[in-house]
Design an enzyme around this catalytic site. Structure first.
Site, mmCIF file in Angstrom:
data_model
loop_
_atom_site.group_PDB
_atom_site.id
_atom_site.type_symbol
_atom_site.label_atom_id
_atom_site.label_comp_id
_atom_site.label_asym_id
_atom_site.label_seq_id
_atom_site.Cartn_x
_atom_site.Cartn_y
_atom_site.Cartn_z
ATOM 1 N N GLY A 154 9.761 12.500 -25.062
ATOM 2 C CA GLY A 154 11.434 10.786 -25.204
ATOM 3 C C GLY A 154 11.839 11.465 -25.692
ATOM 4 O O GLY A 154 13.147 10.725 -25.829
ATOM 5 N N LYS A 176 -3.201 22.204 -26.883
ATOM 6 C CA LYS A 176 -2.520 20.604 -26.692
ATOM 7 C C LYS A 176 -3.529 20.182 -25.717
ATOM 8 O O LYS A 176 -2.732 21.147 -24.557
ATOM 9 C CB LYS A 176 -0.596 21.152 -26.892
ATOM 10 C CG LYS A 176 0.134 19.916 -26.829
ATOM 11 C CD LYS A 176 1.380 19.469 -25.870
ATOM 12 C CE LYS A 176 1.515 18.475 -25.149
ATOM 13 N NZ LYS A 176 3.097 18.429 -25.343
ATOM 14 N N GLY A 223 9.943 14.397 -20.933
ATOM 15 C CA GLY A 223 11.564 14.413 -19.826
ATOM 16 C C GLY A 223 12.204 13.250 -19.523
ATOM 17 O O GLY A 223 14.188 14.156 -18.813
ATOM 18 N N ASN A 251 10.958 19.585 -26.352
ATOM 19 C CA ASN A 251 11.332 20.982 -24.904
ATOM 20 C C ASN A 251 12.429 20.360 -24.256
ATOM 21 O O ASN A 251 13.940 21.109 -24.595
ATOM 22 C CB ASN A 251 10.263 20.478 -23.996
ATOM 23 C CG ASN A 251 10.719 22.020 -22.988
ATOM 24 O OD1 ASN A 251 11.173 22.536 -23.343
ATOM 25 N ND2 ASN A 251 9.591 22.447 -22.631
ATOM 26 N N THR A 252 12.414 19.296 -23.769
ATOM 27 C CA THR A 252 13.491 19.110 -22.448
ATOM 28 C C THR A 252 14.864 18.761 -23.461
ATOM 29 O O THR A 252 17.012 19.721 -22.414
ATOM 30 C CB THR A 252 13.533 17.449 -21.721
ATOM 31 O OG1 THR A 252 12.218 18.023 -21.182
ATOM 32 C CG2 THR A 252 14.549 17.531 -20.723
#
Lengths: 267, 66
Positions: A198, A110, A171, A219-220
């Site tokens: 996002g 990535k 994030g 992720n977040t």
């Protein structure tokens, strides 16, 4: 109606192909910001993820016995997708991914080349330059990018194996801010398109999938949920729901009401 | 011999290969990647890849990230 549509049990499995490899899960999860690697591994399992993103950093020489990601989130269970988070130039990104290829032993990466720390939007000029260098070295590059369809086309033309527009800043958890652009990018692309960055909660992932994205990377939203394992499970269902809705084909929007019960035969 | 490992200057004795360097640092060679003076050192060559005084060595591994 086809037999497959009438009976989901015999439906052709809905898979997607990334750089020649076939995946069933359309949810890629990050491995940052978790309280510990054990929780991270539990969330990855709950998400049903097959791919996890990972970062590459210097080993801690003063304490080589500290917990290691690979001891919990196992590379034989998940496909590791090394990222270039923290890189601000094409050269830094290429150097990082050469090391990642050596550490992980495979070419799928990535690419993200950032511009500044406030919004973490990718520097698309540097991203395109890095992409060309990496493709020349045989990498399969998933490119994190802005939601600009024109630049996304350039990335695909330069050989990106997946286009990954940000739904909103990394994030931020603000959800897909520009669904029109995401849809345009999906329509024009012949490689997988993923919303990367996002996503804040399950419905954001569903929106991305309803727009026709092949997968979602988050992720977040999971790591910072009060119960990350539960949110991972929610994301799994959200992605499936969005994908099914996209394939089902939504009804047309109307400006006014249209009664669901017949008007004939009223008493 | 002095090496710059991950930006830190350190003294080593009886370390002449990358494999020996990794061992002396207590690291598992299967879990790291090594760069010597900006060149990747393939894992299969650790045992014969030499290190020399003043080398800049980077030893990295995968950690959590998004």
């Amino acid at each position: 109606m086809t037999q497959a549509a009438l009976n989901p049990e015999v439906a052709v499995e809905d898979v997607w192909t990334l750089a020649g490899r076939v995946f069933r899960s359309r949810l890629i999860i990050g491995t940052g910001k978790y309280k510990d690697y054990a929780l991270n591994a539990a969330a990855a399992e709950a998400a049903g993820a097959e791919i996890v993103t990972v970062a590459l950093r210097r080993v801690n020489l003063s304490d080589p016995s500290q917990p290691m990601l690979v001891d919990h989130v196992k590379p034989d269970r998940f496909t590791f997708l090394p990222n270039t988070a923290g890189c601000y130039s094409a050269e830094e990104a290429v150097r990082t991914l050469r090391l990642a290829r050596e550490a992980g032993g495979w070419d799928l990466v990535k690419l993200e080349v950032l511009s500044n720390t406030k919004h973490l939007y990718p520097d698309m000029e540097e991203t395109l330059r890095a992409l060309k260098m990496l493709v020349a070295e045989g990498f399969s590059v998933m490119a994190y990018c802005t939601d600009d369809p024109v630049f996304c086309r350039k990335l695909e033309d330069a050989g990106a194996c997946a286009i990954m527009p940000a739904g909103a800043p990394i994030g931020s958890g603000l959800g897909v801010q520009n669904p029109v652009n995401i849809r345009l990018i999906v329509e024009q692309s012949t490689v997988p398109v993923l919303v990367d960055a996002g996503v804040g909660t399950a419905s954001d992932a569903t929106v991305a999938m309803e727009l026709g994205c092949d997968a979602v990377l988050t992720n977040t939203a999971i790591a910072e949920a009060k119960d990350p394992v539960r949110m991972a499970r929610a994301m799994k269902h959200a992605v499936i729901a969005g994908r099914e809705a996209y394939l089902a084909g939504r009804m047309a929007r109307r400006l006014y009401a249209d009664p669901s019960s017949p008007l004939g035969g009223l008493i | 011999m002095r090496l710059f490992v991950n930006g830190e200057e350190r003294a080593f004795s009886e370390v002449s290969t990358v494999a020996a360097l990794i061992a002396s640092l207590g690291l598992d060679p299967r879990k790291v990647a090594v760069e010597r003076n900006l060149e990747i050192v393939p894992r299969s060559t650790y045992a014969r890849a030499g290190v020399a005084d003043g080398d800049r060595i980077e030893i990295v591994h995968f950690i959590g990230g998004g």
